[in-house]
Design an enzyme around this catalytic site. Structure first.
Site, PDB file in Angstrom:
ATOM      1  N   GLY A 136       0.799  -1.203   0.000  1.00 48.05           N
ATOM      2  CA  GLY A 136       0.000   0.000   0.000  1.00 48.05           C
ATOM      3  C   GLY A 136       0.836   1.259   0.000  1.00 48.05           C
ATOM      4  CG  ASP A 137       3.741   4.154   1.441  1.00 39.02           C
ATOM      5  OD1 ASP A 137       4.409   4.713   0.535  1.00 39.02           O
ATOM      6  OD2 ASP A 137       3.298   4.764   2.414  1.00 39.02           O
ATOM      7  CG  ASP A 138       7.309   4.684  -1.581  1.00 31.35           C
ATOM      8  OD1 ASP A 138       6.606   4.994  -2.563  1.00 31.35           O
ATOM      9  OD2 ASP A 138       7.714   5.512  -0.735  1.00 31.35           O
ATOM     10  CB  SER A 176       2.946  -0.028  -4.908  1.00 30.06           C
ATOM     11  OG  SER A 176       2.571   0.928  -3.938  1.00 30.06           O
TER      12      SER A 176
END
Length: 430
Positions: free
Chosen positions: A219-221, A252
């Site tokens: 959900g992020d980098d 992502s």
């Protein structure tokens, strides 16, 4: 007397392992441990309900006494092993057998800490952070403390993490901080693409880090290289440097395949990323910084990317506005230079490049060569938006902005290989 009894108990732990592996002593494969125990030997129960925090802590404490005698491995067999946070130790392997799953208890803070000279590996066992409760509390603004990372490495050297799956971390997954000689190989990291701040791997003020053959859904980098925030990172002055990223696969939709920053105040240099794939990911290799950061990002080499369904192929951000507190010095400007991209293929792209430096502090030395971007049906009419950047390009389509339009040669990539960790990972049968 108590101390003497403790010493005798520690010796007994090592002696048992010597008996079990007597036929192999002196002929163990490189990197394998001389002494081996199972977590069940310390009373652990793999039913997914019983707390095994004390069993893990006792096992690590006792096996730490074997550090000077060939080291120790703690085997986690098949089963579900619920536990709170526990530390690892030096000259130590945590080995997750096939079918083994460590479940993080849903206590206020959960993370696993390590020291030095150790491995976390196995036959693709799983460490499950059970993060949903933390994500729900985060979204509801009910948390009064930070969410824990799944695996935290602090001031560590000679680390290998391989053939392990990390699932549903409350926040970041793997966080090597102030570390050297770190190898992360064959690791799978999984989190829902809408989970908050579930970065995959975040090397932080760390040197000589190799990340290879990893699959990350986040959900992020997927990977974020960091080195401290604002004046704190500037003062501590420990850069992240000599970092190799190979054969990464990333998904992502709201973040980057690889991010450099935004916490980059201690500096980031000599990052080499190649032969990697991103699918349904917001951007490729993104540089994030801003006024007040100071520090530098330089000597970044990227080649051989295959990108599929992207919002931006190239993204540099000079206006990243988050700060640790209100005392940041706005005179502290970052130095971003020597950024090289070559042999990049992208398809189904909304916009080729969003390149934003800082007024009176442009990002310089940008090079792009052999770049082919195929646009999505709903692509932006303006394909390049460039401010406060300077660079050159060669064989780039669509045609880049004037700030990057000067004719250049194929971009650099270091010819000499950066050797990190063992050439062959330990092949240990525990």
């Amino acid at each position: 007397m108590a101390t003497r009894r403790m010493m005798h108990a520690a010796a007994a732990v090592c002696a048992v392992a010597l008996v079990l592996f007597a036929g192999h002593i002196g002929a163990l494969p490189a990197g394998c441990r001389k002494h081996v125990k199972k977590v069940t030997d310390y009373g652990a129960v793999g039913d997914g309900k019983t707390s095994n925090t004390a069993a893990f802590a006792k096992a690590v404490a006792e096996l730490s006494n074997c550090a000077g005698d060939g080291g120790a491995a703690l085997v986690v067999p098949a089963g579900k092993w619920l536990t709170g946070p526990f530390n690892l130790t030096s000259h130590f392997t945590l080995f997750l057998d096939h079918g083994a799953e460590i479940l993080a208890s849903q206590t206020p803070k959960w993370r696993m800490f390590t020291d030095k000279y150790k491995l976390v590996n196995g036959k693709n066992g799983t460490i499950n952070g059970q993060g949903q409760v933390w994500w729900d509390k985060f979204h509801a603004k009910e948390l009064t403390y930070a969410r824990g990372y799944l695996l935290e490495l602090l001031y560590s050297d000679s680390i290998i993490i391989s053939n392990v799956t990390f699932v549903d971390s409350p926040s970041w997954n793997l966080h090597p901080t102030y570390c050297t000689n770190v190898t992360i190989s064959g690791v799978t990291i999984l989190a829902p693409v809408n989970s908050p701040n579930t970065d995959g791997i975040d090397p932080d003020s760390s040197s000589h880090v190799k990340i290879e053959d990893c699959y990350i859904v986040s959900g992020d980098d997927c990977i974020a290289v960091k080195s401290g925030w604002d004046q704190y990172g500037i003062k501590f002055n420990m850069p992240s440097q000599h970092i190799v990223i190979k054969r990464l696969t990333c998904i992502s939709p709201t973040s980057a395949m690889i991010a450099l920053g935004s916490e980059m105040s201690g500096g980031i240099q000599d990052v080499r990323a190649e032969d990697s794939v991103a699918i349904n990911t917001e951007s490729g290799v993104r540089i994030k910084s801003g006024v007040g950061r100071g520090g530098f990002v330089k000597d970044v080499f990227v080649r051989g990317l295959s990108l599929h369904t992207m919002k931006w192929v190239f993204w540099m951000t000079g206006n990243y506005g988050q700060h640790p507190d209100n005392s940041s010095d706005r005179r502290a400007l970052p130095d971003v230079t020597g950024i090289n991209y070559s042999n990049v293929f992208a398809e189904n792209v909304t916009m080729a490049g969003r390149m934003e430096g800082i007024p009176n502090d442009p990002y310089t030395g940008i090079c792009m060569s052999n770049v082919m971007v195929h646009l999505a049906p709903d692509a932006k009419k303006l394909q390049w938006n460039c401010t406060d950047v300077k660079g050159v390009s060669s064989n780039v389509s669509p045609k880049p902005c004037p700030e990057l339009g000067a004719a250049g040669k194929p971009c650099a990539f270091p010819e000499e290989e950066l050797v990190i960790g063992p050439s062959i990972l330990p092949q240990c049968s525990y």
